[in-house]
Design an enzyme around this catalytic site. Sequence first.
Site, short mmCIF file in Angstrom:
data_model
loop_
_atom_site.label_atom_id
_atom_site.label_comp_id
_atom_site.label_asym_id
_atom_site.label_seq_id
_atom_site.Cartn_x
_atom_site.Cartn_y
_atom_site.Cartn_z
N GLY A 42 0.83 -1.20 0.00
CA GLY A 42 0.00 0.00 0.00
C GLY A 42 0.87 1.25 0.00
N SER A 114 5.93 -4.87 -2.10
CA SER A 114 5.81 -3.46 -2.44
C SER A 114 6.19 -2.61 -1.22
CB SER A 114 4.39 -3.17 -2.93
OG SER A 114 4.26 -1.87 -3.46
N TRP A 115 5.28 -1.75 -0.72
CA TRP A 115 5.58 -0.98 0.48
C TRP A 115 6.05 -1.88 1.61
CZ3 TRP A 115 6.94 2.69 3.59
CH2 TRP A 115 6.60 2.62 4.94
N ASP A 269 7.84 -3.75 -14.07
CA ASP A 269 7.39 -2.99 -12.90
C ASP A 269 7.91 -1.56 -13.03
OD1 ASP A 269 6.86 -1.84 -10.46
OD2 ASP A 269 7.72 -3.48 -9.27
N HIS A 297 4.41 -4.79 -11.48
CA HIS A 297 4.51 -4.59 -10.04
C HIS A 297 3.68 -5.58 -9.23
CE1 HIS A 297 5.50 -2.32 -6.44
NE2 HIS A 297 4.23 -2.22 -6.13
#
Length: 316
Positions: A42, A114-115, A269, A297
């Site tokens: 996120g 990701s985050w 990505d 991604h």
Amino acid sequence: MVRYPLVEPFDEGVLETSDGHHIRWERVGSPGGKPAVVLHGGPGSGAAPWWRRYFDPERYCVTLFDQRGCGGSRPLASDPDADLSTITTQHLIADIEALRELHAVERWLVLGGSWGSTLGLAYAVAHPERVSEMVFWGAVTTTREEVDWLTWTMGEIYPEAFASLRSLVPHVERGGNLTIAINELLLDRDPAVHHRAARAWCDWEERLAALTGPPVASPRYADPTFALGFARLVTHFFGHHAFLPSDGISGHLDAIRDIPAVLVRGRLDIAAPLGVVHRLVERLPLATLHVVEDEDHGGAEVTDGLIVRATDDFAR
């Protein structure tokens, strides 16, 4: 089948913090299995059930939790009186440690996407003695270089979509902190202002989700409450460059050089520059970077297979 079948939690609860947050957590797999913790992306996506499927439930005991401000945790970042000052990387690291202590875990594998890979790396350099292995996909470190890439650089690739996002804050010139400016609109008390900003940011996220073709609408953004909370958290963390100094991760890699790690990135990505992660892995002798040529991604079957292979290998 690449991933394991979905299993239900054997335990769940809420961690209450001293500053008023209630962190929803769950544990899946075997109570006596190898400990692991999942750090979702996120920021603000929440720990969806599909995360459980990266682990063999016979061999792992996995803790999943919704980070502050999202999912089943409370208060939500979308609340009218949301106080984002108590939602920073340092707060999230403290929450991870509190969950580790709550579940009497000495060391655990850290899986993030990701985050969640930024948070996982930040946690690892802060508490290397608590991390047995690391597995990250869509790996990023959320430096200013990467945030500028996500906005200003990608704006050169998709100028039409970026012009729509920029129209919210035309006073911000190139090189300025666009995400902070948008975050200020997202925190405006006027629903017309903050919902318009949330929709614009989510539109930009959808544009970056695929390299070519029209953007594909994400069902989760159809919920204005989710979209608002998600956009607030993303721009909050990105605008502050993960609340880390420029070398907050890269300057402390010696602390994690002895931790085995697998990182996965899609060649397509475009959400962040691959070179940042490549240079990071070059300095970690026990880390392996897999670059998946035809995935973006979000990853797909090859990425999923590499993650499962890594957790399987680390369970031996």
